[in-house]
Every structure is written in C-alpha cells, then in structure tokens.
Motif scaffolding. Structure first.
Motif, mmCIF file in Angstrom:
data_model
loop_
_atom_site.group_PDB
_atom_site.id
_atom_site.type_symbol
_atom_site.label_atom_id
_atom_site.label_comp_id
_atom_site.label_asym_id
_atom_site.label_seq_id
_atom_site.Cartn_x
_atom_site.Cartn_y
_atom_site.Cartn_z
ATOM 1 N N GLY A 331 22.086 26.253 -43.579
ATOM 2 C CA GLY A 331 22.952 25.416 -44.409
ATOM 3 C C GLY A 331 24.425 25.543 -44.111
ATOM 4 O O GLY A 331 25.177 24.585 -44.330
ATOM 5 N N GLY A 332 24.860 26.697 -43.602
ATOM 6 C CA GLY A 332 26.284 26.908 -43.439
ATOM 7 C C GLY A 332 26.774 27.037 -42.031
ATOM 8 O O GLY A 332 27.974 26.894 -41.787
ATOM 9 N N ILE A 333 25.896 27.356 -41.095
ATOM 10 C CA ILE A 333 26.353 27.629 -39.728
ATOM 11 C C ILE A 333 25.857 26.574 -38.750
ATOM 12 O O ILE A 333 26.644 25.959 -38.018
ATOM 13 C CB ILE A 333 25.897 29.034 -39.289
ATOM 14 C CG1 ILE A 333 26.494 30.092 -40.228
ATOM 15 C CG2 ILE A 333 26.301 29.304 -37.848
ATOM 16 C CD1 ILE A 333 26.037 31.503 -39.948
ATOM 17 N N LEU A 334 24.539 26.367 -38.711
ATOM 18 C CA LEU A 334 23.989 25.446 -37.724
ATOM 19 C C LEU A 334 24.478 24.012 -37.894
ATOM 20 O O LEU A 334 24.621 23.308 -36.885
ATOM 21 C CB LEU A 334 22.459 25.489 -37.773
ATOM 22 C CG LEU A 334 21.826 26.798 -37.299
ATOM 23 C CD1 LEU A 334 20.309 26.692 -37.309
ATOM 24 C CD2 LEU A 334 22.308 27.155 -35.898
ATOM 25 N N PRO A 335 24.732 23.494 -39.119
ATOM 26 C CA PRO A 335 25.262 22.122 -39.201
ATOM 27 C C PRO A 335 26.565 21.924 -38.450
ATOM 28 O O PRO A 335 26.866 20.820 -37.998
ATOM 29 C CB PRO A 335 25.444 21.902 -40.706
ATOM 30 C CG PRO A 335 24.436 22.801 -41.329
ATOM 31 C CD PRO A 335 24.397 24.017 -40.455
ATOM 32 N N GLY A 342 30.753 10.823 -36.670
ATOM 33 C CA GLY A 342 30.309 9.585 -37.287
ATOM 34 C C GLY A 342 29.662 9.819 -38.643
ATOM 35 O O GLY A 342 29.540 10.941 -39.147
ATOM 36 N N ARG A 343 29.247 8.702 -39.212
ATOM 37 C CA ARG A 343 28.613 8.761 -40.524
ATOM 38 C C ARG A 343 27.304 9.548 -40.485
ATOM 39 O O ARG A 343 26.996 10.296 -41.399
ATOM 40 C CB ARG A 343 28.340 7.320 -40.994
ATOM 41 C CG ARG A 343 27.714 7.204 -42.362
ATOM 42 C CD ARG A 343 28.703 7.571 -43.428
ATOM 43 N NE ARG A 343 28.152 7.348 -44.768
ATOM 44 C CZ ARG A 343 28.794 7.651 -45.888
ATOM 45 N NH1 ARG A 343 30.008 8.173 -45.828
ATOM 46 N NH2 ARG A 343 28.248 7.414 -47.068
ATOM 47 N N LEU A 344 26.556 9.389 -39.411
ATOM 48 C CA LEU A 344 25.285 10.078 -39.289
ATOM 49 C C LEU A 344 25.481 11.583 -39.223
ATOM 50 O O LEU A 344 24.761 12.347 -39.881
ATOM 51 C CB LEU A 344 24.544 9.573 -38.044
ATOM 52 C CG LEU A 344 23.130 10.110 -37.836
ATOM 53 C CD1 LEU A 344 22.242 9.730 -39.010
ATOM 54 C CD2 LEU A 344 22.559 9.576 -36.530
ATOM 55 N N HIS A 345 26.465 12.047 -38.452
ATOM 56 C CA HIS A 345 26.747 13.475 -38.371
ATOM 57 C C HIS A 345 27.203 14.019 -39.718
ATOM 58 O O HIS A 345 26.845 15.136 -40.108
ATOM 59 C CB HIS A 345 27.816 13.744 -37.314
ATOM 60 C CG HIS A 345 27.395 13.359 -35.929
ATOM 61 N ND1 HIS A 345 27.497 12.068 -35.458
ATOM 62 C CD2 HIS A 345 26.864 14.081 -34.910
ATOM 63 C CE1 HIS A 345 27.062 12.010 -34.211
ATOM 64 N NE2 HIS A 345 26.669 13.220 -33.852
ATOM 65 N N TRP A 346 27.991 13.223 -40.420
ATOM 66 C CA TRP A 346 28.435 13.641 -41.762
ATOM 67 C C TRP A 346 27.245 13.816 -42.703
ATOM 68 O O TRP A 346 27.176 14.789 -43.467
ATOM 69 C CB TRP A 346 29.397 12.601 -42.300
ATOM 70 C CG TRP A 346 29.929 12.905 -43.671
ATOM 71 C CD1 TRP A 346 30.999 13.685 -43.982
ATOM 72 C CD2 TRP A 346 29.399 12.446 -44.918
ATOM 73 N NE1 TRP A 346 31.182 13.736 -45.346
ATOM 74 C CE2 TRP A 346 30.205 12.990 -45.946
ATOM 75 C CE3 TRP A 346 28.325 11.645 -45.269
ATOM 76 C CZ2 TRP A 346 29.962 12.736 -47.282
ATOM 77 C CZ3 TRP A 346 28.089 11.396 -46.611
ATOM 78 C CH2 TRP A 346 28.894 11.932 -47.596
ATOM 79 N N LEU A 347 26.308 12.889 -42.658
ATOM 80 C CA LEU A 347 25.128 13.006 -43.503
ATOM 81 C C LEU A 347 24.308 14.237 -43.154
ATOM 82 O O LEU A 347 23.752 14.904 -44.039
ATOM 83 C CB LEU A 347 24.266 11.741 -43.368
ATOM 84 C CG LEU A 347 24.835 10.467 -43.991
ATOM 85 C CD1 LEU A 347 23.948 9.275 -43.647
ATOM 86 C CD2 LEU A 347 24.953 10.613 -45.500
ATOM 87 N N ALA A 352 22.260 19.080 -44.974
ATOM 88 C CA ALA A 352 21.806 20.443 -44.708
ATOM 89 C C ALA A 352 22.420 21.429 -45.688
ATOM 90 O O ALA A 352 21.731 22.320 -46.221
ATOM 91 C CB ALA A 352 22.145 20.832 -43.268
ATOM 92 N N ALA A 353 23.725 21.290 -45.944
ATOM 93 C CA ALA A 353 24.368 22.192 -46.902
ATOM 94 C C ALA A 353 23.774 22.021 -48.297
ATOM 95 O O ALA A 353 23.539 23.012 -49.013
ATOM 96 C CB ALA A 353 25.870 21.930 -46.926
#
Length: 981
Positions: A331-335, A342-347, A352-353
């Motif tokens: 949740g905190g490192i791999l994302p 982009g929007r997809l990466h933000w989602l 994940a977090a």
C-alpha cells in the motif's frame, strides 16, 4: 479432469495473450504513425483502408532478405512487432515522405474515419495458417511436458527426482530453443516462435513442480514452493527478452503457486515474503516495460492475497508483523514504483493505498486494537507520509489512509484515554505534517489543505465520540484543550498559505475548519446555557482579519448562525425553554437573566457582522437578526407591558439616527406582531358590523390594549415615515398603508370608548350620532391632510368616511327602515348633521377627483342628489312619525307630500343645474321629475276622487308646463357648446 483444466487454462491464456498482443501492437503502430506524421510522412501508415493490410505487411519485413522466397500470408490487421521494430530503407522512407506530401490532406481527413470504422476482420488463411499453428505448437509442447512427467510417474520407469529433473530439462530445453529462435529471428522471421517456446518451457516447469509436489507428493511442499518461486522469477526475467507471454505466465503462475502447493498450515512469513517479492518484481517489470496493466494486476493480486490471509485465522506475534509489513509494502511502497502521471496511474496509487489501509484497519480490529496492530497501521502512515513528501503523486493515497485511520480511531471499543491520545497524536503528526510542509514550501495543493483540515476535524470528532458527553451539559476541559490544539493545524495551514492567495477556497476552507474547532473547544468549556457566547468571539476573531472577502465573511456568518441555532435549540430543561418563549411573547413576567446573556451574545455576533460586512442582502439579514435577537434578549427581563413600546422607541431611534434598514424593518415587524392580536379583535367586531350586527364598545379591544400594543406601532411607523422612509418608494407605501390601518383602528377604538362613556351604549338612541361624529372625524382628517398636501391620504380618508356613511347610515341603519332615533324636533335632529356630513364628504371627494374620466364627477353628482332626496324624505317621515321614523304607518297625506316633495326637489335640482351650468344636475332633475309624475299618475290619483283628483291633475299640469318652459329657456341660454360639454 486435470488435463481438461490445463487445456482450458492454456486456451484462456492464449486468448488473453492474443488480445493483449493485438492491443500493444496497435498502440505501437499508432505511435509510429504519430512520429511519422510529425515529420511530414503521416500518410504512409494511414493509407487507404483497402491497401492498409499489404503496406503494413511490407513495412514489417526485415531489412535482410529472407532465406525462403515464400512469405507468410499477410494478416488482416497490420502488425508492428514490439521486440523487433520494422526496418525501413532510406529509399522507402523517401518514397513515403513524397507520398505523404502529395496526399496529406485526404489522409488527415480520413484518420478519424478509419479509427471509428475499424472492425476486427476475419481471415481464415491468416488465422489458421499463420497465427494458430504457432500458439497451438507452444500449448502442445507444454501439454507434452505435462504428459511426460505424468507418464514417467505412472510407468515407474525412473525415480521421482530423475523424473522431475527430466521435466525440468525439457522445460529448459524449450527455453533454450526460444533463445535460439530469438537469436535467429532474421531467419525465423516471426517473434512469436520464440515467445511460444519460452511460454511452453515456463508452463512445463510450473507443471513439473506442481505435479511432483502437490499431486503425487514426490517432493515436499516447501521444495515445490521454492521451485515454483524460481520459475516465477525466471518468467519475470525472461519477459525482458521474450516479451508479453513470459510476463503473463509470471503473473498467473506467481500468484497461483501458493494455492497450488499450499498445505493446511501455511508458513505465513515465507508466504508473505514470496508474495512481496513477486509483486515487487512484476511491478518493476511493468514499469520498465511500460505495461501499466502488469503493475496494476500485480498489486491487485498481492492485495487479493492479503484479503485471503485476513479471512483466515487471526495472525499473532511474528505472523502479525510480517503480514502487516507485507500490506505496508503493497500500500505504501510498491505503488510508487508504477510510475506515470496519468489518471490510470493515479487510480492505481490511490486504490492500492486505500485497500491496504482498509486491510490494515481490519488487522487492527482483529488484533483488538493493540499496540503492535496500531504500530503497523502507523507504519503504513509513515510510509505514505514519506513518499507523499517525496512524490506529489502519492498525496492522495496519504489522504485516504488518513481518513481510514480516523474512522478506525472512532471505532475503537472502550479505549484507554492514554492509549487513545497517543495514537491520535501520532496520526496527527503523520498525516498533517506532510501537507503543512508542502504548503510551507509553496507547493501546497487543494488536497494538502483539505487533508490538514480533515485530519484535525476527524480527530476532534473521534475524540468527542469516544469520551464526550454532550447531553449532560458538563464542562470538559481536556477535550476542549485537545480540540483547540487540533485547531492549530488548519490555522497553521492558513498562516502558511496566506501570503500568496489569502482568499482562495482552500485557504478559506482551512480557516473554516480552524474556526469550527475553536468554537467546539469553547462549547466544551462553557455550560450549556452559555454556549451562544462563543459566537461573537468567533465572529470578531474572523472579522479582525485585515483583508476581508466573501469567503471569510461566509465563515463569520456561519459562526453567527451557529450561535443563533445554539440559542434556539441547545438542550436545556424543558420548563426553562417554555419560560424563555413565554417571556418573548409577553406571557411571563419572571426575569431570566441567564437567557438575557445568551441572546445578547447572539445580538453581538450579528451586530459585529452587520458593522463589518459589505453592503448587500447579507448585511440587511445580519441587521434584522441582530434586532430580533436583541428583542428576545430584553424580553427576558422587561415586563410584558413595556415590550411593544421598547421596540417602538428603538425603531424610532434607528430611523432617526442610524441608517440600518434591516434592523428597522425587523423592529417594525416585531411591533406589528404585537399589534396583530388587537387588530384581529377589532376586525372580528368589524366583520359582524358589516352584516348588520351593531358594534358595541365592549366588542372592541380595551383602551389599555390599544395604548400598549397598537399605538407603539403607530408611533414607530410615523417616525420612520418622517425620517428613514422619507424618500423610499415601495417601503414608504407599505409603511403608509400599515400606518393607515393601525392608526384608523386605534382612533376608532378610542373614539368608540369615549363616545360610549359620554353618550351611553344604547345603539338605537345614540347610533345615528355615533356614526355621524366618526364620519365627521374622517372628513376633518381628510381636510387636514389636504392642508399638508397629502392628497392621496386625504382622498383615502374621505372615501373611507363616504363608504362608512353609505353602508352603515344609508343602507344598514337608515332611519327609514331601521330602528334609529333621530330626535324629537324636525330639522333640529340627528338627520341634518348625518346627511350634511355625508353630502360634504361627497363634495370633498368630487373636488379631489381627477378631471378625466368625466363619469366619476357625474357619479358624485348623482350621489349628492340621492343624499339630498333621502334627507328630504327622512325629514318628511320624521314630521309624521316622530323620533323613530320607522314606527307607524304612512298615511295618504304623507304619500301625496312625497310626490310633491319630489317635484319640488326636481325644480330645485333644475335651478341649481342652471345656475352652476352643470348638466348632470339638470338630468337628475328630469329623472326625479319623471319618477314623481309616474308616482302621481300610477299611485297617488288611484286613491283620489272628485275635486281632489281634478286639483291634483291641474297642479301637476301647471308644474310640468312651468318646468318645461324653464328648461327650454335654460337650453337656449346655455347654447350648443354647453350641451357638447
């Protein structure tokens, strides 16, 4: 069954592989076309749809001539190999550029059409001749490896270790073959051969370790798990060389391996270590290979395993620690490794977090909210805070974790005060420090202001939810101190973000949060009855800022409105609430000093807001609410009889000296509310009088009520009209109407009580004079109004008196048909002043009527002639009947005198019409004459005989001749001009 499942799995993977490959190739083609278009060769890859297939196939050919002359059938959909970019010669590029220059416009116009009209085409030869054989060969080799291992086990030819080694060697051989095909790609001329061999080899290795470890138990679960992990690592590594198939197999096999070899007692530390490594490897691979979906899928698989682990037995001790660290990693490192903006990466990052935070929250809940569980969640918060500081793209994930943490804090069952305070303090530091630091650096975004404010508000609400007792009304200094300390967080955000833009929404929002928390702190310290005292303090604090804009004014208004709501609805003993309401409406004379303080605080809040606010509707509303709250405040201590006059005096003072229209309107409204009961009382008796029921003085409000409730309104309205409302059109007209109604009711009630005190209450004996005097008062008031040039007021008063005379004196209570005493002596009686006042009123109205239209004056003249005629008939009846004209019967002599009186009146009207040159009077005389003659012929002569009848007709004849001669003479003298007029 196993073979069928494996076949289905292989088919599904092949189909997904095919689809993803097509998608990636299409994206690569579009990127190549975009680059070519930018260089002036946009039309080369976007040629006509009929030739697109052949040109794409030609571009995909390698630069080195192939060994065999026969080429594979072209695909229905043009492809660009991902791992081996097409090589285009210089001559071909030049030809494409020239072609693009010649056909740039038509190709550019057809771009959107080609994209929208694209449909996947079906080519039997391409599908079954070029595509399926390669993939089918890879799947067949994988199945062959599976059967090889199974056959060796069933036949018992070799020992289990040798069988597994042979299967592994077969898989390695397939991977080696893939490497050979990749090195000889110019000869093979199709990258799918190497991909199919590599995929088959990896699938064989997966199957070997699965069958040996789980299906037949030839090796232990640990060894099988390690083997599958190594195969997964190899798949990830090979994906860099052979592309998508290895990555898909690594993804599916990596997350399926624990389930394939899992036992009843899983080694949680080893499992989470493996899952973490697989997820990290696949995430990094997806980032480096620009495959966003691979990183997303790996995070989803890792978090899915986290959910499965949480659904099992609650972990304890070391298992708890490793599971928590695993969730922190996901949740905190791999994302942060997914990359992209982009929007997809933000989602991906936020999702994940959020999922990891929820899973850790469930872990905390399962563990009973212990120190270790909270430490793991705070570790996630620390990781997100760190990466939020380093990367702006992680700030939203940090905000989501903050919201989950605050919610988890609220759900903590029966927390100890020390432990709760410690966790809350760490949450505040972790989730508020980074937003404040970003604001301080000048990089603050809306999410940073919102997070700083939301964390403070959420922690304050959670603290009060756990330890507060609002309904008890007790002072809670520790919670107040905590709330005030939390208010410093959004206040710090305001201070740090003030200089660049102090009036932006995010800065104002943080200011609203700080104001709310400071107000809550004040409410926790003060007793319940004194809660509104917080409002003026907050309003003054906000309005004390140097630069005020609408946002900060809105905060001040909100604080004042909250103070008003607290004063209205704050829980307090029910009898005290009733007493407060009764004092406000004048039904309780007992003083309430605490309530005075409460409402004075509300008054001060709105007064400061009206003083500092900008002109407009909000200022008017603030003035009105300040006046209303001030009235309620003084009503708690003043006696009821003084309330209306106190309101009137303050309203008069404001109208005279202070330009506060909102407060003036509110006070006038309160004064009107005090007068309404007395007005309704008067109206009740007035409605009965309209239908003929005599109105007695006892049916009217008492003089004390009028003096205490109606007169204050009259005074306030009169002062307002003379000062503040001197030039205001609509407001002035409304005030004048209200003053006319209230003043008329007050004057009429006082007059009726005074008249009854002087002349008595006998309606039959005094009714005629009582009405006459009242109508004379209205006429006198109209005359005085004309002296002040108040022509509309004068006309209104005169019309009111005329209506009163016409309805009550002439219609309902006319002495000719109603019991009304008029006096003993004829002429010197009540009829003369009554009809004189009515006639004077008609003449007054006629004088003030406009010149046009002319029929209004004709109506006034007709009314005057009717009043004169009725007066003459009444006096004639009084002569024969005495004080009560309605008593007794009418004789023949009186009846004949009525006809004679009509003729005499007709002559008089004709004379006046001739003298004043008014045609309306002459026509009126003719009408009256016709009526009199008709009465003589039809009624009077019917009862006469002999000489009386002869004398009657002779008198009538000479009268008609004389009137006709006189009328014709007047017509000759007046001329045609008068007749036209």
């Amino acid at each position: 069954m196993d073979i069928l499942l494996l076949a289905l799995l292989a088919g599904a993977i092949a189909w997904l592989w095919r689809r993803v490959d097509a998608l990636e190739l299409t994206v690569a083609r579009l990127q190549a076309e975009r680059v070519a278009w930018g260089r002036g060769a946009a039309a080369a890859p976007l040629a006509d749809a009929a030739e697109e297939t052949r040109e794409g196939a030609e571009l995909a050919q390698p630069a080195v001539p192939p060994v065999q002359p026969a080429q594979p059938a072209p695909s229905a959909i043009p492809r660009v190999a991902r791992d081996a970019a097409p090589v285009v010669t210089a001559s071909a590029a030049s030809e494409q550029t020239n072609k693009a220059s010649a056909s740039y416009e038509p190709v550019a116009d057809s771009l959107l059409r080609n994209v929208l009209n694209w449909r996947p085409s079906f080519d039997f030869e391409d599908l079954f001749g070029r595509l399926l054989p390669i993939w089918a060969g890879g799947v067949t080799l994988a199945v062959a490896g599976f059967f090889l291992v199974r056959w060796s086990i069933d036949a018992g030819l070799l020992t289990p270790p040798v069988r597994v080694v042979l299967a592994g060697l077969f898989g390695l051989a397939l991977i080696a073959g893939a490497e050979v095909a990749n090195r000889w790609r110019d000869r093979v001329a199709d990258p799918r051969v190497a991909q199919a061999l590599a995929g088959a080899g990896l699938a064989t290795l997966y199957a070997a370790f699965y069958l040996a470890g789980s299906q037949y138990g030839l090796i232990g679960s640990t060894l099988a798990f390690v083997g599958l992990a190594l195969v997964t690592a190899a798949a990830i590594a090979l994906s860099y060389r052979f592309g998508l198939p290895c990555a898909v197999l690594g993804l599916v096999g990596g997350f399926a391996a624990p389930a394939l070899v899992g036992g009843e007692e899983a080694n949680l530390p080893l499992l989470t270590l493996y899952l973490g490594l697989v997820t990290a490897g696949l995430t990094l691979t997806g980032k480096q290979q620009d495959r966003v979906w691979l990183g997303m899928a790996s995070l989803a698989g890792g978090l899915g395993w986290g959910a499965l682990l949480l659904l099992g037995a609650a972990p304890r001790g070391g298992d708890l620690v490793v599971l928590g660290i695993y969730l922190v990693l996901l949740g905190g490192i791999l994302p942060t490794l997914t990359g992209g903006s982009g929007r997809l990466h933000w989602l991906v990052r936020v999702g994940a977090a959020a999922i990891a935070a929820l899973q850790l929250a469930a872990l905390v809940h399962q563990g009973g909210y212990g120190v270790l569980e909270w430490g793991l969640y705070l570790l996630l918060g620390a990781a997100l805070a760190w990466f939020g500081w380093r990367s702006p793209a992680m700030r939203e994930g940090n905000a989501v974790a903050a919201a989950v943490g605050v919610a988890l804090l609220s759900m903590w069952p029966d927390p100890a005060a020390t432990g709760f305070a410690s966790v809350a303090a760490v949450l505040a530091i972790l989730f508020a420090a980074v937003p404040l630091a970003q604001i301080w650096r000048g990089h603050g975004r809306t999410i940073d202001f919102a997070q700083a404010s939301g964390v403070a508000l959420g922690l304050s609400a959670a603290s009060y939810w756990q330890f507060g007792h609002f309904l008890r009304g007790e002072s809670e200094p520790l919670l107040a101190l905590a709330s005030f300390a939390l208010a410093l967080i959004p206040a710090m955000a305001v201070w740090l973000g003030w200089n660049p833009a102090p009036h932006t929404r995010r800065v104002v929002g943080a200011g609203a949060s700080a104001t709310a928390l400071a107000g809550v702190a004040g409410l926790m310290v003060l007793p319940a009855w004194a809660a509104p005292v917080v409002a003026p303090v907050l309003v003054a604090g906000v309005l004390g800022l140097r630069r005020l804009e609408s946002g900060w004014l809105a905060i001040a208004r909100g604080a004042a409105i909250v103070g008003l709501l607290l004063a209205l609805f704050l829980p307090q003993p029910f009898p005290e609430m009733v007493n407060e309401i009764e004092r406000a409406i004048g039904m309780n004379a007992e003083a309430g000093w605490p309530d005075l303080l409460r409402w004075l605080a509300v008054t001060a809040a709105f007064a400061v807001l009206a003083w500092r606010g900008s002109p407009g509707r909000w200022r008017l509303a603030s003035e009105a609410l300040a006046a209303l709250a001030g009235y309620i405040a003084v009503a708690q201590v003043l006696p009821p009889d003084a309330l209306a006059w106190s309101v009137a005096l303050v309203a008069s003072l404001i109208a005279w000296r202070l330009p506060r229209p909102g407060a003036l309107a509110a006070l006038l409204g309160i004064a009107a509310l005090w007068a309404i009961p007395a007005l309704i009382h008067w109206l009740d008796g007035g409605v009965e009088a309209l239908v003929g029921i005599p109105l007695q003085s006892g049916d009217l409000p008492a003089l004390k009520t009028v003096a205490l409730h109606i007169v204050p309104l009259v005074v306030a309205l009169a002062v307002a009209l003379a000062t503040a409302l001197r030039n205001d059109g609509a407001a002035r007209r409304a005030a004048m109407m209200a003053l006319g109604v209230a003043g008329t009711v007050a004057l009429h009630t006082a007059y009726r009580h005074a008249f009854a005190a002087v002349a008595g209450a006998d309606f039959v004996a005094t009714g005629m004079m009582q009405r006459t005097v009242w109508e004379a008062i209205l006429l006198g008031a109209a005359w005085l109004a004309t002296r002040q040039s108040w022509h509309r007021t004068a006309l209104s008063l005169a019309l009111a008196g005329l209506a009163h005379f016409g309805w009550f004196t002439l219609m309902l209570h006319n002495p000719l048909w109603a019991e009304q005493a008029v006096g003993t002596l004829p002429v010197i009686d009540a009829l003369l002043p009554a009809y004189a006042v009515g006639l004077l009123t008609i003449l007054f109205v006629r004088r003030h009527l406009p010149q046009s239209p002319a029929f209004l004056r004709w109506i006034a003249d007709a009314a005057a002639m009717a009043v004169i005629a009725l007066y003459a008939l009444s006096e004639l009846r009084h002569l024969f009947a005495g004080s009560l004209p309605v008593a007794g019967t009418m004789g023949q002599s009186e009846d004949l005198l009525r006809s004679l009186l009509g003729i005499v009146l007709a002559v008089g009207f004709l004379w006046w019409g001739a003298r004043s040159q008014q045609r309306s009077w002459r026509i009126g005389s003719l009408v009256l004459m016709v009526l009199a003659v008709a009465k003589v012929f039809l009624v009077d002569t019917a009862g006469l005989g002999g000489l009386a009848r002869i004398a009657s007709f002779m008198a009538l004849g000479f009268s008609l001749i004389g009137i006709g001669w006189f009328y014709s003479r007047q017509l000759r003298g007046s001329g045609k001009a008068e007749e036209s007029a």
